[in-house]
Design an enzyme around this catalytic site. Structure first.
Site, PDB file in Angstrom:
ATOM      1  N   ARG A   1       0.941  -1.340  -0.253  1.00  0.00           N
ATOM      2  CA  ARG A   1      -0.071  -0.068   0.250  1.00  0.00           C
ATOM      3  C   ARG A   1       0.949   0.641  -0.045  1.00  0.00           C
ATOM      4  NH1 ARG A   1      -4.253  -1.298   4.557  1.00  0.00           N
ATOM      5  NH2 ARG A   1      -2.773  -2.587   4.968  1.00  0.00           N
TER       6      ARG A   1
ATOM      7  N   GLY B   1      -7.493  -6.302  13.507  1.00  0.00           N
ATOM      8  CA  GLY B   1      -7.849  -7.293  14.369  1.00  0.00           C
ATOM      9  C   GLY B   1      -9.073  -6.654  15.828  1.00  0.00           C
TER      10      GLY B   1
END
Length: 482
Positions: A18, A146
């Site tokens: 990214r 997460g």
């Protein structure tokens, strides 16, 4: 003395796609230090017995940076099996077989995680007698992270990666920061059991938490006070956000140390920079690399210094300098371009629109404006007039110019190197000096002036200049010829 029961594993194997960069993500700098350098510095502050870094993407470049930033760190190569679980498994296998302490796991792309926060995490882990302790954060937007799923008693039950989370789990705001403390025994027991049967096809380190809970072993989580402490960098936007935050911390630290910084929002200071008390940093200034600034200096506005040394009371305005030395009470600018190897003596001046390179300029000497001084040594108390050029390049080689003390170089002088100008010598305006000038001499190369009377009337009839000349003489100007 190092803590014999503590090891730190830094994860630096990811490609960081990214970032959209040919440079490995962890090598992108913040405050003049590669991201992984900040993480390794934090690891060193914990004083562990072992520091291990796991690498894969651009292995050679990342390993070279690690060797320079933290020579004591052990580099571990991750194999073809993807995932943080596999990375930690290989790092643990590189620890001594008799190591039986705790393993801190951190990511190489979390540059603002500080040693105090990690030390608190280790203390909480040891105090709770847990097999694993997670560093968590509560975010307004937890997208991509997460989630920490707690049991009915508030304990940690499991961690669910964003890709694998249900709608109910995605609504959880407490996230796993990616920093942990494990007992090495827990890792040695459960890491071999990890599989790649998940949405990403990776061995997740987070699955160790579920295995520990299934075995009835305690897992704790400690939230950070400020979420930005555990902010990771995955793209250029996050890189600039963390850089801005760290810069604000650095700037405030210098303000509290007695430095006046009039506009913190436009002032950038690298981590290795040092600044003396009562120095003033004006808006738009960047102090980079290992720049050192003594007390009572004034820097800016709109000034960039890279690896420079600035003496007491010196002033540098609207200029750019790299690898240069400015002695006490020297002045530079505005609009000066100071290239590597420049040294300006105490009380000396490099003025407006001057470029210097590999030039030693003596105490009290002035180069006030519109000049180029390269590969040159100038003695003390000399003056180089406007438009002075040291012509140092013959098309093949660079040559040096030496100018003595108390020399007066007149405006628009060209000094063709190699050449020496003796102490106390002068040059005439417009001189082109190709030969050495003895001490106390005047160098002239100006031809006798010749005035051609009536040239404008003859060559530019009918022009505004011809009319002005005729008006001055009281004559009628000639008509232009066809």
């Amino acid at each position: 003395m190092s803590d014999p029961r503590l090891a730190v594993v830094v994860l630096a194997a990811g490609a960081g796609t990214r970032m959209r960069s040919k440079k490995a993500k962890v090598l992108h700098p913040i405050a003049g230090v590669p991201m992984i350098g900040h993480v390794l510095a934090t690891a060193r502050e914990l004083d562990p017995a072992h520091v291990l870094t796991v690498v894969r993407h651009q292995r050679d470049e990342v390993s070279a940076a690690i060797a320079e930033l933290s020579p004591e760190a052990i580099v571990v190569d991750q194999d073809d099996v993807p995932g943080t679980g596999r990375a930690v498994e290989q790092a643990v296998s590189a620890l001594p077989a008799d190591f039986d302490g705790e393993v801190v796991v951190v990511s190489g792309d979390v540059p603002l995680l500080d040693a105090a926060t990690l030390a608190g995490l280790v203390a909480a882990h040891r105090g709770a007698g847990a097999e694993a302790t997670l560093l968590s954060a509560v975010l307004d937007d937890a997208t991509g992270y997460g989630r920490i799923v707690r049991d009915a008693d508030g304990g940690v039950d499991r961690i669910v990666e964003h890709k694998d989370a249900s709608d109910a789990e995605l609504a959880i705001a407490e996230i796993n920061s990616g920093s942990y403390v494990f007992s090495v025994a827990a890792l040695r027991t459960h890491l071999p059991s990890l599989t790649t049967e998940n949405a990403a096809g990776e061995k997740y380190l987070t699955e160790v938490v579920g295995l520990l809970r299934a075995a009835g072993q305690p897992v704790a989580a400690v939230p950070v006070a400020e979420p930005w402490i555990v902010g990771g960098v995955n793209d250029r936007a996050q890189l600039s956000e963390q850089a801005r935050r760290l810069n604000a911390i650095i700037v405030r630290g210098w303000q509290l140390a007695g430095v006046t910084i009039t506009d913190p929002a436009t002032t950038w200071i690298d981590l290795a920079v040092t600044i003396g008390e009562d120095t003033e940093i004006l808006p738009g200034s960047r102090l980079l690399g290992a720049t050192t600034i003594d007390r009572d200096a004034v820097i800016g506005p709109d000034t960039t210094l890279v690896d420079c040394e600035v003496g007491e009371g010196a002033s540098i305005s609207r200029s750019e300098a790299t690898l240069a030395v400015f002695k006490a009470f020297a002045t530079v600018g505005p609009f000066s371009f100071i290239r590597p190897g420049t040294e300006l003596g105490g009380g000396g001046k490099i003025g407006a629109f001057v470029e210097t390179k590999n030039a030693k300029i003596g105490r009290g000497t002035k180069v006030p404006h519109l000049s180029y001084v390269g590969d040159t040594e100038v003695g003390e108390e000399s003056n180089l007039g406007a438009g002075t050029i040291t012509s140092n390049y013959d098309g093949v080689n660079k040559h040096r110019t030496t100018i003595g003390r108390n020399v007066r170089i007149a405006s628009h002088t060209v000094l063709v190197a190699p050449v020496r100008i003796g102490d106390g010598a002068y040059t005439g305006a417009g001189a082109v000096v190709r030969k050495d000038v003895p001490a106390g001499s005047l160098a002239l190369t100006v031809a006798p002036q010749r005035n051609i009377e009536g040239w404008v009337e003859q060559k530019r009839p009918g022009s505004a200049s011809a009319q002005a000349a005729a008006d001055a003489d009281g004559q009628t100007p000639a008509e232009p010829t066809a």
